[in-house]
Design a protein around this motif. Structure first.
Motif, PDB file in Angstrom:
ATOM      1  N   ILE A  66      98.392  20.769  10.842  1.00 33.56           N
ATOM      2  CA  ILE A  66      98.835  21.122   9.490  1.00 33.56           C
ATOM      3  C   ILE A  66      98.201  22.424   9.034  1.00 33.56           C
ATOM      4  O   ILE A  66      98.836  23.242   8.349  1.00 33.56           O
ATOM      5  N   ALA A  67      96.955  22.678   9.443  1.00 35.29           N
ATOM      6  CA  ALA A  67      96.295  23.931   9.076  1.00 35.29           C
ATOM      7  C   ALA A  67      96.973  25.120   9.752  1.00 35.29           C
ATOM      8  O   ALA A  67      97.174  26.175   9.139  1.00 35.29           O
ATOM      9  N   GLN A  68      97.343  24.949  11.010  1.00 33.34           N
ATOM     10  CA  GLN A  68      98.008  26.038  11.735  1.00 33.34           C
ATOM     11  C   GLN A  68      99.417  26.273  11.208  1.00 33.34           C
ATOM     12  O   GLN A  68      99.881  27.418  11.152  1.00 33.34           O
ATOM     13  N   ASP A  69     100.107  25.205  10.837  1.00 36.59           N
ATOM     14  CA  ASP A  69     101.440  25.350  10.239  1.00 36.59           C
ATOM     15  C   ASP A  69     101.353  26.131   8.929  1.00 36.59           C
ATOM     16  O   ASP A  69     102.186  26.998   8.646  1.00 36.59           O
ATOM     17  N   ASN A  70     100.324  25.789   8.148  1.00 36.42           N
ATOM     18  CA  ASN A  70     100.122  26.477   6.872  1.00 36.42           C
ATOM     19  C   ASN A  70      99.800  27.951   7.090  1.00 36.42           C
ATOM     20  O   ASN A  70     100.287  28.829   6.370  1.00 36.42           O
ATOM     21  N   LEU A  71      99.010  28.243   8.112  1.00 35.44           N
ATOM     22  CA  LEU A  71      98.658  29.621   8.424  1.00 35.44           C
ATOM     23  C   LEU A  71      99.882  30.396   8.912  1.00 35.44           C
ATOM     24  O   LEU A  71     100.077  31.556   8.550  1.00 35.44           O
ATOM     25  N   ALA A  72     100.718  29.732   9.709  1.00 40.51           N
ATOM     26  CA  ALA A  72     101.931  30.387  10.195  1.00 40.51           C
ATOM     27  C   ALA A  72     102.866  30.749   9.046  1.00 40.51           C
ATOM     28  O   ALA A  72     103.531  31.788   9.065  1.00 40.51           O
ATOM     29  N   ALA A  73     102.890  29.885   8.034  1.00 39.09           N
ATOM     30  CA  ALA A  73     103.751  30.140   6.875  1.00 39.09           C
ATOM     31  C   ALA A  73     103.168  31.193   5.942  1.00 39.09           C
ATOM     32  O   ALA A  73     103.911  31.873   5.223  1.00 39.09           O
ATOM     33  N   HIS A  74     101.819  31.313   5.949  1.00 38.87           N
ATOM     34  CA  HIS A  74     101.156  32.263   5.043  1.00 38.87           C
ATOM     35  C   HIS A  74     100.095  33.043   5.830  1.00 38.87           C
ATOM     36  O   HIS A  74      98.889  32.909   5.566  1.00 38.87           O
ATOM     37  N   PRO A  75     100.506  33.879   6.765  1.00 32.83           N
ATOM     38  CA  PRO A  75      99.546  34.540   7.666  1.00 32.83           C
ATOM     39  C   PRO A  75      98.589  35.509   6.986  1.00 32.83           C
ATOM     40  O   PRO A  75      97.526  35.806   7.537  1.00 32.83           O
ATOM     41  N   ASP A  76      98.947  35.998   5.801  1.00 29.00           N
ATOM     42  CA  ASP A  76      98.087  36.964   5.109  1.00 29.00           C
ATOM     43  C   ASP A  76      97.304  36.345   3.953  1.00 29.00           C
ATOM     44  O   ASP A  76      96.635  37.068   3.209  1.00 29.00           O
ATOM     45  N   ASP A  77      97.398  35.031   3.809  1.00 25.29           N
ATOM     46  CA  ASP A  77      96.705  34.341   2.717  1.00 25.29           C
ATOM     47  C   ASP A  77      95.270  34.024   3.146  1.00 25.29           C
ATOM     48  O   ASP A  77      95.069  33.239   4.078  1.00 25.29           O
ATOM     49  N   PRO A  78      94.270  34.617   2.501  1.00 27.31           N
ATOM     50  CA  PRO A  78      92.875  34.351   2.884  1.00 27.31           C
ATOM     51  C   PRO A  78      92.518  32.869   2.871  1.00 27.31           C
ATOM     52  O   PRO A  78      91.747  32.410   3.715  1.00 27.31           O
ATOM     53  N   LYS A  79      93.097  32.127   1.908  1.00 26.67           N
ATOM     54  CA  LYS A  79      92.791  30.702   1.831  1.00 26.67           C
ATOM     55  C   LYS A  79      93.359  29.953   3.034  1.00 26.67           C
ATOM     56  O   LYS A  79      92.717  29.056   3.582  1.00 26.67           O
ATOM     57  N   ALA A  80      94.574  30.341   3.468  1.00 32.01           N
ATOM     58  CA  ALA A  80      95.174  29.708   4.640  1.00 32.01           C
ATOM     59  C   ALA A  80      94.362  30.017   5.893  1.00 32.01           C
ATOM     60  O   ALA A  80      94.177  29.142   6.759  1.00 32.01           O
ATOM     61  N   ILE A  81      93.867  31.240   5.984  1.00 31.33           N
ATOM     62  CA  ILE A  81      93.031  31.624   7.119  1.00 31.33           C
ATOM     63  C   ILE A  81      91.734  30.820   7.119  1.00 31.33           C
ATOM     64  O   ILE A  81      91.317  30.254   8.138  1.00 31.33           O
ATOM     65  N   GLU A  82      91.108  30.739   5.952  1.00 37.26           N
ATOM     66  CA  GLU A  82      89.852  29.993   5.821  1.00 37.26           C
ATOM     67  C   GLU A  82      90.039  28.523   6.186  1.00 37.26           C
ATOM     68  O   GLU A  82      89.233  27.935   6.912  1.00 37.26           O
ATOM     69  N   THR A  83      91.124  27.940   5.688  1.00 39.83           N
ATOM     70  CA  THR A  83      91.382  26.527   5.950  1.00 39.83           C
ATOM     71  C   THR A  83      91.627  26.277   7.431  1.00 39.83           C
ATOM     72  O   THR A  83      91.146  25.287   7.994  1.00 39.83           O
ATOM     73  N   ALA A  84      92.376  27.167   8.081  1.00 38.40           N
ATOM     74  CA  ALA A  84      92.638  27.017   9.510  1.00 38.40           C
ATOM     75  C   ALA A  84      91.343  27.085  10.311  1.00 38.40           C
ATOM     76  O   ALA A  84      91.130  26.292  11.248  1.00 38.40           O
ATOM     77  N   ILE A  85      90.466  28.006   9.940  1.00 38.10           N
ATOM     78  CA  ILE A  85      89.187  28.140  10.638  1.00 38.10           C
ATOM     79  C   ILE A  85      88.346  26.877  10.464  1.00 38.10           C
ATOM     80  O   ILE A  85      87.759  26.355  11.417  1.00 38.10           O
ATOM     81  N   GLN A  86      88.310  26.368   9.232  1.00 37.71           N
ATOM     82  CA  GLN A  86      87.547  25.146   8.964  1.00 37.71           C
ATOM     83  C   GLN A  86      88.085  23.974   9.778  1.00 37.71           C
ATOM     84  O   GLN A  86      87.325  23.171  10.332  1.00 37.71           O
ATOM     85  N   ALA A  87      89.416  23.871   9.855  1.00 38.25           N
ATOM     86  CA  ALA A  87      90.031  22.773  10.607  1.00 38.25           C
ATOM     87  C   ALA A  87      89.708  22.882  12.089  1.00 38.25           C
ATOM     88  O   ALA A  87      89.393  21.876  12.749  1.00 38.25           O
ATOM     89  N   LEU A  88      89.781  24.079  12.635  1.00 33.10           N
ATOM     90  CA  LEU A  88      89.487  24.284  14.049  1.00 33.10           C
ATOM     91  C   LEU A  88      88.022  24.003  14.346  1.00 33.10           C
ATOM     92  O   LEU A  88      87.688  23.441  15.400  1.00 33.10           O
ATOM     93  N   GLN A  89      87.137  24.362  13.425  1.00 34.57           N
ATOM     94  CA  GLN A  89      85.720  24.022  13.603  1.00 34.57           C
ATOM     95  C   GLN A  89      85.522  22.513  13.578  1.00 34.57           C
ATOM     96  O   GLN A  89      84.772  21.963  14.381  1.00 34.57           O
ATOM     97  N   GLN A  90      86.181  21.857  12.626  1.00 33.26           N
ATOM     98  CA  GLN A  90      86.065  20.407  12.512  1.00 33.26           C
ATOM     99  C   GLN A  90      86.469  19.733  13.830  1.00 33.26           C
ATOM    100  O   GLN A  90      85.854  18.768  14.263  1.00 33.26           O
ATOM    101  N   ALA A  91      87.505  20.279  14.463  1.00 33.76           N
ATOM    102  CA  ALA A  91      87.991  19.719  15.726  1.00 33.76           C
ATOM    103  C   ALA A  91      87.230  20.267  16.932  1.00 33.76           C
ATOM    104  O   ALA A  91      87.569  19.948  18.072  1.00 33.76           O
ATOM    105  N   GLN A  92      86.217  21.097  16.676  1.00 34.32           N
ATOM    106  CA  GLN A  92      85.392  21.714  17.710  1.00 34.32           C
ATOM    107  C   GLN A  92      86.223  22.579  18.651  1.00 34.32           C
ATOM    108  O   GLN A  92      85.920  22.722  19.838  1.00 34.32           O
TER     109      GLN A  92
END
Length: 423
Positions: free
Chosen positions: A216-242
């Motif tokens: 869901i984080a990557q889908d959100n980033l794909a839809a909003h690639p220039d949104d700093p919040k979407a980028i931040e959320t994707a990074i947090q999700a990927l860290q959470q999943a290691q």
């Protein structure tokens, strides 16, 4: 690494109470046509009551809380109309809510409901407001119960109501139910609110569904690639999943497009490279990338010359095999540090070079200032004492290390080899 709690940012109660609350134009159809509640008869007959009510709500909708409170309180104190009083209570509740007096808002809303004269549209609107206010006041079960009552009696479903329900369920740690509620909300809306995905991702994270979280984080980033919040959320999700390489890729892409600009961004990217270096057989290339990120940030005066940043730089230099550079970074950190971490790093380097006296001086400095893992520091001290042929000092250091759960087993084994007790 950022904690799962970072995904909770933005989980706030719906701003439904801030919307326009009163309209003097008659409505042609009810918003709750299938309600099980029998609508009572209105008793609003005085023009003066209508005027006070209208003035109060007009002021409220303009953000003039003082005027609104005066008009509505006057109505509440003087009117004989139960409807006018109930609507005044409703308006005063909104004023309380807007000043974050959630308990005050809850009490007034409950009084408006208990009044018993509100028409169905107003009654269910107030009931819905009560659920929102209870959530804002962290009364999550009460909010959920109120929302259940609103839906059961009003016979109405909205996307927003399921989003509020999902937030309540998340706070109550009922993660599967929270996920189902937010999915229902999204299915009922053409334009889901961003915070709904925040609830959904937090629920996935808390329930260990990392793959869903990342998707869901990557889908959100794909839809909003220039949104700093979407980028931040994707990074947090990927860290959470290691999924650290994937997190690095997202950050490097953002960096290349000029979207990575804060000190926290640079430090996080450098940390990701450093941690990846520790888990590979060829750590030097990744460690050098960590070094490059920190130095770039410092050269741009984005990354500040703090003890913590110098320690990270020193660690990366050490892993990259540049011991003089690592020592220099730790030396720069020494006068800036409030703890003994830089001193402990220098002690380890001196110990590796068999400079036992220098290492002992630095590890004692580290211990006196305090470090995160005291047991490890005492093990370093024990090695220094071994190199200095000080058996008594070595045993004393090992006994201290034996008091730390993280190093107790190793320290006790070494004490046993020395014929000493771990007590």
């Amino acid at each position: 690494m950022l904690a799962t709690a970072a995904l909770l940012l933005g989980l706030v109660a719906s701003p439904v109470l801030a919307r326009k609350q009163h309209d003097d134009k008659p409505k042609q159809t009810s918003e709750y046509p299938n309600s099980t509640r029998t609508a009572p008869k209105l008793d609003l007959t005085k023009k003066q009551d209508q005027e006070h009510l209208q003035k109060g709500y007009d002021a409220l909708n303009k953000g003039d809380t003082a005027t609104a409170s005066t008009e509505l309180q006057t109505l509440l104190d003087s009117s004989k109309s139960k409807y006018a009083k109930a609507m005044a209570l409703r308006g005063l509740a909104v004023a309380k809510y807007n000043t974050q007096d959630y308990k005050g808002a809850i009490g007034l809303l409950q009084q408006a409901l208990d009044n018993g004269v509100l028409p169905n549209d107003d009654y269910f609107a107030v009931l819905y407001m009560l659920a929102v206010a209870q959530q804002a006041d962290e009364q999550y079960q009460a909010s959920l119960d109120t929302l259940t009552k609103w839906r059961a009696e009003g016979k109405k479903e909205t996307a927003e109501s399921y989003a509020i329900e999902g937030n309540d369920l998340y706070r109550l740690e009922k993660f599967p139910e929270a996920i189902a509620a937010v999915k229902k909300a999204k299915s009922l809306s053409d334009k889901p609110e961003p915070q709904w995905d925040q609830i959904l991702m937090a629920s996935y994270a808390a329930s260990g569904q990392d793959d869903q979280l990342v998707q869901i984080a990557q889908d959100n980033l794909a839809a909003h690639p220039d949104d700093p919040k979407a980028i931040e959320t994707a990074i947090q999700a990927l860290q959470q999943a290691q999924k650290y390489p994937e997190a690095i890729k997202v950050m490097e892409d953002a960096r290349a497009r000029g979207l990575l600009g804060s000190e926290a961004d640079y430090v996080l990217l450098a940390s990701l490279y450093y941690n990846q270096a520790l888990s590979t057989e060829e750590p030097k290339p990744l460690a050098n990338k960590a070094i490059a990120v920190i130095k770039e940030g410092m050269s741009k005066q984005i990354v500040q010359p703090t003890a913590q940043n110098y320690v990270l730089l020193g660690k990366a230099d050490y892993v990259a095999g540049n011991i003089p550079a690592a020592t220099q970074a730790f030396q720069k950190a020494l006068p800036l540090a409030t703890d003994g971490e830089p001193a402990l790093q220098i002690a380890n380097i001196e110990l590796t070079n068999s400079h036992y006296a220098k290492a002992k001086t630095m590890v004692n400095q580290a211990i006196s200032k305090g470090v995160k893992h005291m047991g490890s520091a005492y093990l370093v001290l024990a090695e220094c004492e071994r190199g200095l042929n000080n058996k008594t000092g070595r045993i004393a250091a090992l006994k201290k290390a034996a008091q730390d759960p993280d190093t107790a087993d190793h320290a006790k084994e070494m004490l046993k080899e020395l014929g000493a007790s771990g007590k």
